[in-house]
Design an enzyme around this catalytic site. Sequence first.
Site, PDB file in Angstrom:
ATOM      1  N   ASP A  81      -0.699   4.442   0.888  1.00  0.00           N
ATOM      2  CA  ASP A  81      -1.352   5.480   1.509  1.00  0.00           C
ATOM      3  C   ASP A  81      -0.606   5.664   2.880  1.00  0.00           C
ATOM      4  O   ASP A  81      -1.373   6.561   3.494  1.00  0.00           O
ATOM      5  CB  ASP A  81      -3.026   4.809   1.638  1.00  0.00           C
ATOM      6  CG  ASP A  81      -2.943   3.578   2.441  1.00  0.00           C
ATOM      7  OD1 ASP A  81      -2.198   3.321   3.157  1.00  0.00           O
ATOM      8  OD2 ASP A  81      -3.653   2.844   1.903  1.00  0.00           O
ATOM      9  N   ASN A 113       0.981  -1.126  -0.046  1.00  0.00           N
ATOM     10  CA  ASN A 113      -0.016   0.139  -0.060  1.00  0.00           C
ATOM     11  C   ASN A 113       0.878   1.286   0.165  1.00  0.00           C
ATOM     12  O   ASN A 113       1.827   1.383   0.555  1.00  0.00           O
ATOM     13  CB  ASN A 113      -0.912   0.056   1.133  1.00  0.00           C
ATOM     14  CG  ASN A 113      -1.936  -1.257   1.258  1.00  0.00           C
ATOM     15  OD1 ASN A 113      -2.047  -1.813   0.079  1.00  0.00           O
ATOM     16  ND2 ASN A 113      -2.259  -1.730   2.380  1.00  0.00           N
ATOM     17  N   ALA A 134      -9.319  -8.139   8.627  1.00  0.00           N
ATOM     18  CA  ALA A 134      -8.012  -7.943   9.436  1.00  0.00           C
ATOM     19  C   ALA A 134      -8.285  -7.379  11.003  1.00  0.00           C
ATOM     20  O   ALA A 134      -7.714  -7.526  11.778  1.00  0.00           O
ATOM     21  CB  ALA A 134      -6.830  -7.140   8.724  1.00  0.00           C
ATOM     22  N   CYS A 194      16.075  21.709  -9.415  1.00  0.00           N
ATOM     23  CA  CYS A 194      16.852  21.612 -10.755  1.00  0.00           C
ATOM     24  C   CYS A 194      15.870  22.217 -11.905  1.00  0.00           C
ATOM     25  O   CYS A 194      16.120  22.226 -13.061  1.00  0.00           O
ATOM     26  CB  CYS A 194      17.175  20.217 -11.370  1.00  0.00           C
ATOM     27  SG  CYS A 194      15.951  19.082 -11.461  1.00  0.00           S
ATOM     28  N   CYS A 203      18.184  14.154 -10.110  1.00  0.00           N
ATOM     29  CA  CYS A 203      18.808  14.538  -8.865  1.00  0.00           C
ATOM     30  C   CYS A 203      18.936  13.436  -7.871  1.00  0.00           C
ATOM     31  O   CYS A 203      19.793  13.597  -7.030  1.00  0.00           O
ATOM     32  CB  CYS A 203      18.368  15.826  -8.295  1.00  0.00           C
ATOM     33  SG  CYS A 203      18.209  17.219  -9.305  1.00  0.00           S
ATOM     34  N   HIS A 262       5.779  -0.297  -3.112  1.00  0.00           N
ATOM     35  CA  HIS A 262       5.420   0.411  -4.183  1.00  0.00           C
ATOM     36  C   HIS A 262       5.250   1.949  -3.970  1.00  0.00           C
ATOM     37  O   HIS A 262       4.849   2.698  -4.699  1.00  0.00           O
ATOM     38  CB  HIS A 262       3.788  -0.010  -4.559  1.00  0.00           C
ATOM     39  CG  HIS A 262       3.628  -1.448  -5.025  1.00  0.00           C
ATOM     40  ND1 HIS A 262       2.343  -2.071  -4.963  1.00  0.00           N
ATOM     41  CD2 HIS A 262       4.699  -2.276  -5.355  1.00  0.00           C
ATOM     42  CE1 HIS A 262       2.719  -3.335  -5.138  1.00  0.00           C
ATOM     43  NE2 HIS A 262       4.113  -3.506  -5.620  1.00  0.00           N
TER      44      HIS A 262
HETATM   45 ZN   LIG Z   1      16.114  17.786  -9.777  1.00  0.00          ZN
END
Ligand SMILES: [Zn+2]
Length: 233
Positions: free
Chosen positions: A97, A95, A222, A141, A123, A112
């Site tokens: 979140d 997840n 759960a 940048c 960068c 993820h």
């Molecule tokens: Zn950058």
Amino acid sequence: MVIDIKNYKKIVFFTGAGMSAESGVPTYRGSGGIWHKYNYEEFACQDAFDRHPQKVLDFHELRRKSVLECQPHNGHKFISELQKSHNYVTVVTQNIDGMHQRAGTENVIELHGSLWRLRCDDCSITIDDIGESFTNKKCKCGNYLRPDITWFGDMLNEKVIQQASEAIRNCDLFISIGTSGVVWPAAGFPQEAKSTGAYCVEINTERTELSGLFDEVIIGKASEVLTDLSFRT
Ligand SMILES: [Zn+2]
């Protein structure tokens, strides 16, 4: 339930969409969710970001808003409490979140990525960005910062997978929650845990393709199953 948490020294909880769904977090694919009207592939891939960064960021702000409207449930709280009283509780999650962290869990391995981080690949930096709106949209940048999330077509972060594998190989109790686990690398996790002798438990609202690999399969929510577990410790 016969699991006595006190008998285990290193516990890994592996959580997926089902864990968040109990908090009401809409999934991309869930029918009737607010993403139903969006073609998510137009907003959740590098191509889309390259073409329309602002639009993609707007979409992710909507996701952040929908997550902030949800709260961690008793299952999240149980894991967080257990981590405080037990030295070696690690959470590996699919997840994005941040619900585990909002419940107070630390050192969550996010396979993820996270809705609450942005990054600039040029960068090689990632920055935390918490709140409904993005505080920073551009890197120093000049590039737009992109959500630090695994989008459709992205490679998974190799370092993060390694961290997850290491935790799983070292645990003696592996509890998978709310994930069908059919997608790599998740599909290999129960095997990995078993190969080093861990007791493997699956908690889900229905059986999955991987259920046969587990020592114990518990059908249920759960938030309820974990509360029951805490009752017995
Ligand atoms: Zn950058």
